[in-house]
Design a protein around this motif. Structure first.
Motif, PDB file in Angstrom:
ATOM      1  N   LEU A  28       0.870  -1.173   0.000  1.00 47.32           N
ATOM      2  CA  LEU A  28       0.000   0.000   0.000  1.00 47.32           C
ATOM      3  C   LEU A  28       0.912   1.229   0.000  1.00 47.32           C
ATOM      4  O   LEU A  28       1.819   1.330   0.830  1.00 47.32           O
ATOM      5  CB  LEU A  28      -0.890   0.002   1.236  1.00 47.32           C
ATOM      6  CG  LEU A  28      -2.003   1.057   1.310  1.00 47.32           C
ATOM      7  CD1 LEU A  28      -3.054   0.799   0.226  1.00 47.32           C
ATOM      8  CD2 LEU A  28      -2.651   1.027   2.690  1.00 47.32           C
ATOM      9  N   ARG A  29       0.669   2.143  -0.957  1.00 42.74           N
ATOM     10  CA  ARG A  29       1.505   3.339  -1.058  1.00 42.74           C
ATOM     11  C   ARG A  29       0.619   4.576  -1.172  1.00 42.74           C
ATOM     12  O   ARG A  29      -0.314   4.610  -1.980  1.00 42.74           O
ATOM     13  CB  ARG A  29       2.434   3.235  -2.266  1.00 42.74           C
ATOM     14  CG  ARG A  29       3.343   4.456  -2.462  1.00 42.74           C
ATOM     15  CD  ARG A  29       4.449   4.168  -3.460  1.00 42.74           C
ATOM     16  NE  ARG A  29       3.948   3.732  -4.740  1.00 42.74           N
ATOM     17  CZ  ARG A  29       4.706   3.184  -5.695  1.00 42.74           C
ATOM     18  NH1 ARG A  29       5.983   2.974  -5.472  1.00 42.74           N
ATOM     19  NH2 ARG A  29       4.179   2.831  -6.843  1.00 42.74           N
ATOM     20  N   TYR A  30       0.933   5.577  -0.347  1.00 43.11           N
ATOM     21  CA  TYR A  30       0.185   6.837  -0.390  1.00 43.11           C
ATOM     22  C   TYR A  30       1.160   7.971  -0.674  1.00 43.11           C
ATOM     23  O   TYR A  30       2.188   8.118   0.002  1.00 43.11           O
ATOM     24  CB  TYR A  30      -0.530   7.095   0.928  1.00 43.11           C
ATOM     25  CG  TYR A  30      -1.294   8.404   0.941  1.00 43.11           C
ATOM     26  CD1 TYR A  30      -2.425   8.570   0.147  1.00 43.11           C
ATOM     27  CD2 TYR A  30      -0.855   9.471   1.726  1.00 43.11           C
ATOM     28  CE1 TYR A  30      -3.116   9.773   0.145  1.00 43.11           C
ATOM     29  CE2 TYR A  30      -1.549  10.672   1.731  1.00 43.11           C
ATOM     30  CZ  TYR A  30      -2.677  10.820   0.932  1.00 43.11           C
ATOM     31  OH  TYR A  30      -3.351  12.001   0.915  1.00 43.11           O
ATOM     32  N   THR A  31       0.841   8.769  -1.687  1.00 40.88           N
ATOM     33  CA  THR A  31       1.668   9.908  -2.067  1.00 40.88           C
ATOM     34  C   THR A  31       0.854  11.179  -1.916  1.00 40.88           C
ATOM     35  O   THR A  31      -0.244  11.294  -2.482  1.00 40.88           O
ATOM     36  CB  THR A  31       2.156   9.770  -3.523  1.00 40.88           C
ATOM     37  OG1 THR A  31       2.866   8.527  -3.673  1.00 40.88           O
ATOM     38  CG2 THR A  31       3.068  10.921  -3.894  1.00 40.88           C
ATOM     39  N   GLN A  32       1.372  12.115  -1.137  1.00 44.24           N
ATOM     40  CA  GLN A  32       0.679  13.382  -0.877  1.00 44.24           C
ATOM     41  C   GLN A  32       1.579  14.538  -1.297  1.00 44.24           C
ATOM     42  O   GLN A  32       2.709  14.680  -0.815  1.00 44.24           O
ATOM     43  CB  GLN A  32       0.334  13.510   0.608  1.00 44.24           C
ATOM     44  CG  GLN A  32      -0.297  14.843   0.988  1.00 44.24           C
ATOM     45  CD  GLN A  32      -1.702  15.012   0.433  1.00 44.24           C
ATOM     46  OE1 GLN A  32      -2.492  14.064   0.461  1.00 44.24           O
ATOM     47  NE2 GLN A  32      -2.015  16.197  -0.067  1.00 44.24           N
ATOM     48  N   LEU A  33       1.089  15.352  -2.212  1.00 42.63           N
ATOM     49  CA  LEU A  33       1.808  16.548  -2.612  1.00 42.63           C
ATOM     50  C   LEU A  33       1.577  17.625  -1.557  1.00 42.63           C
ATOM     51  O   LEU A  33       0.464  18.118  -1.379  1.00 42.63           O
ATOM     52  CB  LEU A  33       1.321  17.021  -3.987  1.00 42.63           C
ATOM     53  CG  LEU A  33       2.100  18.171  -4.629  1.00 42.63           C
ATOM     54  CD1 LEU A  33       3.528  17.732  -4.934  1.00 42.63           C
ATOM     55  CD2 LEU A  33       1.400  18.635  -5.910  1.00 42.63           C
ATOM     56  N   LEU A  34       2.658  17.970  -0.848  1.00 38.17           N
ATOM     57  CA  LEU A  34       2.548  18.951   0.227  1.00 38.17           C
ATOM     58  C   LEU A  34       2.648  20.377  -0.292  1.00 38.17           C
ATOM     59  O   LEU A  34       2.039  21.299   0.265  1.00 38.17           O
ATOM     60  CB  LEU A  34       3.644  18.702   1.266  1.00 38.17           C
ATOM     61  CG  LEU A  34       3.642  17.312   1.908  1.00 38.17           C
ATOM     62  CD1 LEU A  34       4.822  17.160   2.846  1.00 38.17           C
ATOM     63  CD2 LEU A  34       2.328  17.049   2.638  1.00 38.17           C
ATOM     64  N   SER A  35       3.411  20.566  -1.324  1.00 36.40           N
ATOM     65  CA  SER A  35       3.547  21.855  -1.990  1.00 36.40           C
ATOM     66  C   SER A  35       4.074  21.587  -3.383  1.00 36.40           C
ATOM     67  O   SER A  35       4.279  20.430  -3.773  1.00 36.40           O
ATOM     68  CB  SER A  35       4.503  22.777  -1.215  1.00 36.40           C
ATOM     69  OG  SER A  35       5.833  22.299  -1.304  1.00 36.40           O
ATOM     70  N   GLN A  36       4.321  22.630  -4.125  1.00 38.61           N
ATOM     71  CA  GLN A  36       4.803  22.442  -5.488  1.00 38.61           C
ATOM     72  C   GLN A  36       6.147  21.727  -5.518  1.00 38.61           C
ATOM     73  O   GLN A  36       6.455  21.013  -6.470  1.00 38.61           O
ATOM     74  CB  GLN A  36       4.918  23.798  -6.191  1.00 38.61           C
ATOM     75  CG  GLN A  36       5.298  23.702  -7.664  1.00 38.61           C
ATOM     76  CD  GLN A  36       5.301  25.055  -8.344  1.00 38.61           C
ATOM     77  OE1 GLN A  36       4.931  26.050  -7.745  1.00 38.61           O
ATOM     78  NE2 GLN A  36       5.715  25.086  -9.597  1.00 38.61           N
ATOM     79  N   ASP A  37       6.956  21.879  -4.475  1.00 39.99           N
ATOM     80  CA  ASP A  37       8.303  21.313  -4.458  1.00 39.99           C
ATOM     81  C   ASP A  37       8.505  20.264  -3.368  1.00 39.99           C
ATOM     82  O   ASP A  37       9.645  19.909  -3.063  1.00 39.99           O
ATOM     83  CB  ASP A  37       9.331  22.434  -4.257  1.00 39.99           C
ATOM     84  CG  ASP A  37       9.339  23.426  -5.401  1.00 39.99           C
ATOM     85  OD1 ASP A  37       9.182  22.996  -6.554  1.00 39.99           O
ATOM     86  OD2 ASP A  37       9.484  24.639  -5.119  1.00 39.99           O
ATOM     87  N   LEU A  38       7.422  19.751  -2.788  1.00 37.99           N
ATOM     88  CA  LEU A  38       7.575  18.844  -1.654  1.00 37.99           C
ATOM     89  C   LEU A  38       6.458  17.806  -1.666  1.00 37.99           C
ATOM     90  O   LEU A  38       5.291  18.143  -1.868  1.00 37.99           O
ATOM     91  CB  LEU A  38       7.516  19.637  -0.347  1.00 37.99           C
ATOM     92  CG  LEU A  38       8.066  18.983   0.919  1.00 37.99           C
ATOM     93  CD1 LEU A  38       9.563  18.764   0.785  1.00 37.99           C
ATOM     94  CD2 LEU A  38       7.763  19.853   2.129  1.00 37.99           C
ATOM     95  N   GLN A  39       6.840  16.526  -1.460  1.00 37.06           N
ATOM     96  CA  GLN A  39       5.818  15.490  -1.363  1.00 37.06           C
ATOM     97  C   GLN A  39       6.192  14.461  -0.306  1.00 37.06           C
ATOM     98  O   GLN A  39       7.369  14.230  -0.007  1.00 37.06           O
ATOM     99  CB  GLN A  39       5.584  14.798  -2.708  1.00 37.06           C
ATOM    100  CG  GLN A  39       6.693  13.886  -3.190  1.00 37.06           C
ATOM    101  CD  GLN A  39       6.301  13.126  -4.449  1.00 37.06           C
ATOM    102  OE1 GLN A  39       5.256  13.370  -5.041  1.00 37.06           O
ATOM    103  NE2 GLN A  39       7.139  12.196  -4.862  1.00 37.06           N
TER     104      GLN A  39
END
Length: 740
Positions: free
Chosen positions: A318-329
């Motif tokens: 199980l993998r979750y990817t969250q874009l925190l900002s334009q330059d950070l995830q």
């Protein structure tokens, strides 16, 4: 496991109302049934191929497969390195990336076959019917620690299914930055197939003598949700006698865009293989038997009581990817793997009649043992949470990745049989009685680790970059016999840095130098003959220096790298024949120095790829001066792997393929008194893709070992015994794939 498998097998049919082409799976199952019922193999294959052509499906508008057989390494990326989506051509490390199409063209069906495509990767005790073992840059990879799946650690002490793998990455060199503990040489990473916009594919393959493989690949992605199902079933009937078996695999992957900046991915696979394994031949006394005198079709595991090795596994992530900002995830990735196996073989080992336990008897006889270890269970858990992105600090641009990996591993075994059953013959003519008595205890293990990893690419100037990384690992390992005897416990902590400097001369050329460490952790054998029995040994810190140059342009990619790997070596000092008579201690090092080169060249209708390695592997610094200067066993002095594809202009869609494998001599015994000669293998193949109505058909055919070479392919020295494996004889294969 049986009830769970039934539920898993039923899963694809849940999609049938949404995706009618999944009916292909049922059609292929019927094709396999036809093969079993029809006494004529050729007619059965023809019927199955025609059945595939006639499969009902809606046109999905999939483009025909590319006519190239070679993956251009300069444009590929190696995610395993941990530096993000950077092409290999602009990266200061060596790696090989092999795509599914390239593996299919070469007829590669397992980990062991990867040695045909990359010069730096060679065989290391690859027994047919058993799990594959590889050596990279002359060091044998550890199946417990040197394999990854989508970047997370897995146990490769099993047969790894291929039908749901999109890409295989081979990272070369010490891997302390990517792994807490691992053997030096490199890592192998398996990339799982994920949902695509639209895919419906079915295939049927045949290999001499009568192996039949059927597979389907179905998937959709739309409106933020995607799914993909892969399934395969094989009837195994190879050229090697007494080796019939079967295997199956079912895998599914889903993904959902659960928020504008959040992606959730899940996947699982379940596989099973049952097949008798094939033990090696050996020296006859101190003499290397000519390979021409040995029947490569013979399986010495041919007793009437011989049972198959059964390996099953279920893996999910199980993998979750969250874009925190334009330059950070943020990426959180978890995986669980459960393996079960029944390891059984009529095992030839040594010659008690001549008091020689490192080879067979001079007359071709050998001691034969009834070995059985049933109900083996291995369970692995991994969780990695990381943050990656870009930032500026101190006036410099940074591309970084910071994370924490937590792993747990558990191994449980039953009592085993390893009983002398009688005397066998190298011609396989002798039958001996079985002795399945479970007389011996085995060792159960528990392992935990926490690994903090930091990686950063610092742009020093437009052409200069500094690549830096550090992994700090804390281990806890426990073991105890399943009879409660000989418990051990130890903890260790260590850090493994890696550093590289790269200079881009222009848009096509890159030079670099790198330095890094790797680490291994082990105990002294928990036996009464050792003074330090069961004690943790100091961590083995290997190190590598690599200097390389890469060139990449539209029609030509090439790279060359020189490397120097030093790995500390343990040796038993003392007689080890009575209680407390020897000590395992550090004693010198193994030093592997070499040059690797690789080229991809695309010119007109031709696509050429070649890789070569020249390796000097030696023992150094031992207090026993007779060991210094010796070469390790089963490591070729040089290797060359070349592949070529010619796209026939007169018949668009037809590609003619050729593969050449050349390996130098290998040492058979640790004292270097016996060596196998070098050998060359030539394979030919063809691929033809064309439209048939709304479908695209891809036909493949090949001849492996075209010239029917009779040579010793490898010479693994295992369990203080010399084994010899012959090159497989000339083998025919064919397949058809339908893309709807």
């Amino acid at each position: 496991m049986g009830s769970n498998l039934n539920q898993l097998i039923a899963l694809p049919w849940a999609f049938s109302s949404v995706c009618p082409p999944v009916i292909a799976l049922e059609s292929i199952t019927m094709a396999v049934s036809l093969f079993r019922l029809n006494p004529s193999r050729q007619r059965a294959i023809a019927q199955a191929a025609l059945l595939l052509v006639a499969l009902p499906a809606q046109s999905q508008g999939i483009d025909p497969p590319t006519t190239q057989t070679i993956t251009v390494s300069g444009r590929a990326t190696a995610s395993l390195a941990g530096f993000g989506d950077v092409s290999l051509a602009r990266s200061p490390f060596s790696a090989t990336v092999l795509g599914a199409g390239q593996l299919q063209d070469a007829g590669i069906t397992g980990i062991a076959d990867l040695t045909r495509l990359d010069a730096g990767t060679t065989d290391a005790y690859n027994a047919p019917g058993y799990w594959g073992q590889l050596a990279v840059r002359g060091f044998t990879l550890d199946n417990r620690f040197n394999y990854r799946r989508d970047g997370l650690p897995i146990n490769a002490e099993t047969v790894i299914a291929q039908a749901n793998k999109q890409t295989m990455e081979i990272l070369k060199g010490t891997s302390g930055l990517q792994a807490g503990t691992s053997a030096p040489g490199g890592l192998v990473n398996l990339i799982v197939k994920r949902p695509r916009d639209q895919i419906t594919s079915a295939s049927l393959g045949w290999e001499q003598d009568g192996t039949v493989t059927a597979a389907v690949d179905v998937g959709r992605r739309d409106a933020g949700f995607g799914w993909r199902v892969n399934a395969s079933a094989d009837r195994i009937d190879p050229i090697t006698r007494s080796s019939k078996g079967h295997r199956s695999m079912l895998a599914a992957a889903v993904e959902g865009q659960i928020s504008p900046n959040g992606l959730l991915e899940a996947e699982f696979e379940s596989s099973r293989q049952s097949q008798p394994s094939t033990p090696g031949f050996s020296l006859l006394g101190n003499r290397l038997p000519p390979a021409e005198t040995i029947d490569p079709r013979l399986n010495l595991n041919n007793q009437s009581w011989s049972l198959p090795v059964v390996m099953a596994g279920t893996t999910g992530s199980l993998r979750y990817t969250q874009l925190l900002s334009q330059d950070l995830q943020l990426v959180a990735h978890a995986m669980q793997q459960r393996l079960t196996s029944d390891d059984r073989i009529a095992f030839p080992f040594g010659c008690s009649g001549e008091n020689n336990y490192r080879s067979y008897c001079s007359d071709g006889s050998f001691d034969l043992y009834d070995f059985r270890s049933e109900g083996e269970r291995r369970t692995s858990h991994a969780l990695d949470v990381s943050i990656n992105g870009q930032a500026s600090a101190l006036g410099l641009a940074h591309r970084f990745n910071v994370g924490l990996l937590t792993t747990r591993y558990q191994a449980r075994f039953q009592r085993e049989a390893y009983n002398w059953a009688g005397v066998g013959q190298i011609n396989g003519s002798t039958q001996v009685p079985a002795d399945p008595s479970l007389n011996y205890a085995q060792t159960n293990r528990n392992e935990r680790s926490q690994e903090l990893h930091v990686q950063d690419v610092i742009t020093l100037a437009p052409q200069w970059s500094m690549w830096a990384g550090l992994r700090h690992s804390r281990l806890q390992r426990d073991s105890v016999g399943n009879d409660g005897a000989m418990p051990t416990h130890y903890t260790q902590a260590f850090s493994t840095p890696w550093l590289a400097l790269s200079h881009a001369l222009n848009a096509q050329d890159l030079g670099y130098i790198s330095w890094g460490q790797g680490v291994e952790s082990q105990l002294a054998p928990n036996l009464p003959t050792y003074r330090n029995a069961g004690q943790a040994l100091p961590a083995l810190k290997s190190r590598q220096i690599e200097i390389g140059f890469k060139h990449s342009e539209n029609s030509l990619d090439w790279r060359v790298a020189g490397f120097d790997i030093q790995r500390p070596t343990w040796r038993d000092v003392g007689a080890c024949d009575v209680s407390a008579s020897c000590t395992r201690q550090a004693d010198g090092q193994a030093r592997h120095r070499g040059i690797e080169a690789e080229i991809d060249w695309r010119i007109g209708a031709w696509n050429l790829r070649s890789s070569a390695m020249s390796l000097q592997a030696r023992r150094e610094g031992s207090t026993d001066l007779t060991l210094n200067g010796l070469r390790p066993t089963n490591v070729p002095t040089s290797s060359l792997k070349a592949q070529a594809a010619y796209n026939v202009a007169a018949l668009p869609g037809l590609a003619l393929l050729g593969l050449v494998t050349r390996e130098g001599e290998r040492m058979v015994l640790p004292d270097n008194s016996v060596a196998t000669p070098g050998w060359t293998r030539v394979d030919l193949a063809a691929r033809y893709s064309h439209r048939y109505g709304a479908q695209t058909l891809v036909w493949r055919a090949g001849i492996d070992n075209l010239t029917h070479q009779r040579v010793w392919k490898e010479a693994p020295y295992q369990y203080d015994h010399a084994y010899l494996y012959p090159l497989a004889p000339r083998t025919l294969r064919a397949s058809v794939q339908v893309n709807f």
